[in-house]
Design an enzyme around this catalytic site. Sequence first.
Site, mmCIF file in Angstrom:
data_model
loop_
_atom_site.group_PDB
_atom_site.id
_atom_site.type_symbol
_atom_site.label_atom_id
_atom_site.label_comp_id
_atom_site.label_asym_id
_atom_site.label_seq_id
_atom_site.Cartn_x
_atom_site.Cartn_y
_atom_site.Cartn_z
ATOM 1 N N ASP A 43 27.144 -15.828 -36.943
ATOM 2 C CA ASP A 43 27.577 -16.904 -36.047
ATOM 3 C C ASP A 43 26.880 -16.772 -34.705
ATOM 4 O O ASP A 43 27.164 -15.855 -33.937
ATOM 5 C CB ASP A 43 29.093 -16.834 -35.846
ATOM 6 N N TYR A 48 24.036 -19.042 -26.690
ATOM 7 C CA TYR A 48 24.074 -17.576 -26.613
ATOM 8 C C TYR A 48 22.706 -16.989 -26.264
ATOM 9 O O TYR A 48 22.616 -15.802 -25.931
ATOM 10 C CB TYR A 48 24.544 -16.947 -27.943
ATOM 11 N N LYS A 73 25.303 -23.594 -32.959
ATOM 12 C CA LYS A 73 26.157 -24.601 -32.301
ATOM 13 C C LYS A 73 25.364 -25.462 -31.328
ATOM 14 O O LYS A 73 24.425 -24.988 -30.682
ATOM 15 C CB LYS A 73 27.295 -23.903 -31.540
ATOM 16 N N HIS A 107 29.853 -27.381 -30.004
ATOM 17 C CA HIS A 107 30.411 -26.196 -29.339
ATOM 18 C C HIS A 107 31.615 -26.514 -28.451
ATOM 19 O O HIS A 107 32.529 -25.692 -28.304
ATOM 20 C CB HIS A 107 29.293 -25.547 -28.504
HETATM 21 P P1 NAP Z 1 35.947 -10.352 -30.356
HETATM 22 O O1 NAP Z 1 35.264 -10.308 -31.674
HETATM 23 O O2 NAP Z 1 37.369 -10.724 -30.251
HETATM 24 O O3 NAP Z 1 35.830 -8.934 -29.642
HETATM 25 C C1 NAP Z 1 34.632 -8.279 -29.444
HETATM 26 C C2 NAP Z 1 34.944 -7.010 -28.653
HETATM 27 O O4 NAP Z 1 35.675 -6.090 -29.464
HETATM 28 C C3 NAP Z 1 33.710 -6.301 -28.178
HETATM 29 O O5 NAP Z 1 33.986 -5.782 -26.888
HETATM 30 C C4 NAP Z 1 33.553 -5.150 -29.179
HETATM 31 O O6 NAP Z 1 32.932 -4.049 -28.533
HETATM 32 C C5 NAP Z 1 34.992 -4.835 -29.510
HETATM 33 N N1 NAP Z 1 35.168 -4.325 -30.873
HETATM 34 C C6 NAP Z 1 34.664 -4.824 -32.027
HETATM 35 N N2 NAP Z 1 35.083 -4.129 -33.087
HETATM 36 C C7 NAP Z 1 35.890 -3.151 -32.619
HETATM 37 C C8 NAP Z 1 36.632 -2.107 -33.239
HETATM 38 N N3 NAP Z 1 36.639 -1.960 -34.564
HETATM 39 N N4 NAP Z 1 37.354 -1.270 -32.436
HETATM 40 C C9 NAP Z 1 37.351 -1.423 -31.093
HETATM 41 N N5 NAP Z 1 36.666 -2.383 -30.448
HETATM 42 C C10 NAP Z 1 35.943 -3.260 -31.207
HETATM 43 O O7 NAP Z 1 35.141 -11.302 -29.325
HETATM 44 P P2 NAP Z 1 34.081 -12.456 -29.360
HETATM 45 O O8 NAP Z 1 32.721 -11.871 -29.535
HETATM 46 O O9 NAP Z 1 34.315 -13.277 -28.152
HETATM 47 O O10 NAP Z 1 34.438 -13.351 -30.619
HETATM 48 C C11 NAP Z 1 33.838 -13.197 -31.891
HETATM 49 C C12 NAP Z 1 32.760 -14.273 -32.126
HETATM 50 O O11 NAP Z 1 33.328 -15.576 -32.035
HETATM 51 C C13 NAP Z 1 31.647 -14.304 -31.073
HETATM 52 O O12 NAP Z 1 30.734 -13.250 -31.189
HETATM 53 C C14 NAP Z 1 31.071 -15.673 -31.311
HETATM 54 O O13 NAP Z 1 30.214 -15.656 -32.427
HETATM 55 C C15 NAP Z 1 32.327 -16.488 -31.565
HETATM 56 N N6 NAP Z 1 32.837 -17.161 -30.343
HETATM 57 C C16 NAP Z 1 32.837 -18.535 -30.312
HETATM 58 C C17 NAP Z 1 33.314 -19.210 -29.204
HETATM 59 C C18 NAP Z 1 33.311 -20.703 -29.196
HETATM 60 O O14 NAP Z 1 33.524 -21.313 -28.134
HETATM 61 N N7 NAP Z 1 33.079 -21.346 -30.319
HETATM 62 C C19 NAP Z 1 33.811 -18.506 -28.093
HETATM 63 C C20 NAP Z 1 33.803 -17.109 -28.144
HETATM 64 C C21 NAP Z 1 33.329 -16.446 -29.281
HETATM 65 P P3 NAP Z 1 31.524 -3.436 -29.074
HETATM 66 O O15 NAP Z 1 30.561 -4.577 -29.238
HETATM 67 O O16 NAP Z 1 31.151 -2.477 -27.981
HETATM 68 O O17 NAP Z 1 31.856 -2.751 -30.372
#
Ligand code: NAP
Length: 283
Positions: A43, A48, A73, A107
């Site tokens: 994704d 990004y 997106k 998006h």
């Molecule tokens: P998330 O997946 O909720 O959290 C990522 C965080 O968690 C990072 O700091 C990561 O650190 C940590 N982490 C991951 N696995 C872990 C584990 N097993 N134990 C402890 N910490 C852990 O946040 P997100 O990246 O915002 O959301 C996921 C995806 O959703 C994004 O990458 C993106 O593709 C998508 N997204 C879309 C939108 C939208 O508007 N459509 C908005 C936000 C996100 P490390 O990297 O240091 O491991």
Amino acid sequence: MQYVTLNNGVEMPVLGFGVYQIPPEQTERAVSEAIAAGYRLLDTAAAYGNEEAVGRAVKNSGVPREDLFVTTKLWVQDAPAQENTRRALETSLTRLGLDHVDLYLMHQPFGDVYGQWRAMEDLNREGLAKAIGVANFYPDRLLDLTVNNEITPQVNQIETHPFFQRTADQDLMREHGVQIQSWGGFAEGRNELFTQPLLAGIGEQYGKSVAQVVLRWLTQRGVVAIPKSVRAERMAENFDIFDFELTDDQMAAIATLDTGASLFFDHRDPEIVAWLAKRRIDA
Ligand code: NAP
């Protein structure tokens, strides 16, 4: 890997890998490690700034293209939406080095949403995007878009995690055949999610981490998850959720963590609308 079938018959893995906030210079390595760990859904987004790196990792992965599910997106476009939406997808495809994406998401629910959506419908019919959907649409906007257009969005990607569970939103999406996908499944660690006592206690019963409990809870609810990590050991941990099942009582206990409110920003807040809708990126 388990799959969900979208409303147009396209199959999407229930668990993928998100690359938001991974700097471009780290993205190729991270995505390569994620694919090696077994992830097949990737994704990204034009916004990004790392589509090229995702594309390089895909190309060098040795995994057949048809086995990968690549999402990108569309950012908010200036008028004319029809022309600019097509150009934006073509630019994304060039950056990714692909001839189609598996899922193209609008998006943000801002700008000429209808013009953008109708352009996306055309791109879908032409096969440049096998499925199309939206992100950050609240139920009222989603329903309005759905009932006033030909193609019902295949996916709505929204903030969904234990503190903002979106069950009523999911019910409406299910009723209309829109697949819910979680962004920020870990709430990016906010509210001390990774040490939350209830989730940690449930994890202990299975020898699983809080992260694994959360991803299991999401996928067991029928929510597609796309956790992000730059660390290979966490990518593997986050992928290892298919050998245990939460009980109804555990699912009900996790339901009590819902606050019903965003931990990031509310797309209905006028200040947020003004900020996001005016932001422009190169595509
Ligand atoms: P998330 O997946 O909720 O959290 C990522 C965080 O968690 C990072 O700091 C990561 O650190 C940590 N982490 C991951 N696995 C872990 C584990 N097993 N134990 C402890 N910490 C852990 O946040 P997100 O990246 O915002 O959301 C996921 C995806 O959703 C994004 O990458 C993106 O593709 C998508 N997204 C879309 C939108 C939208 O508007 N459509 C908005 C936000 C996100 P490390 O990297 O240091 O491991």
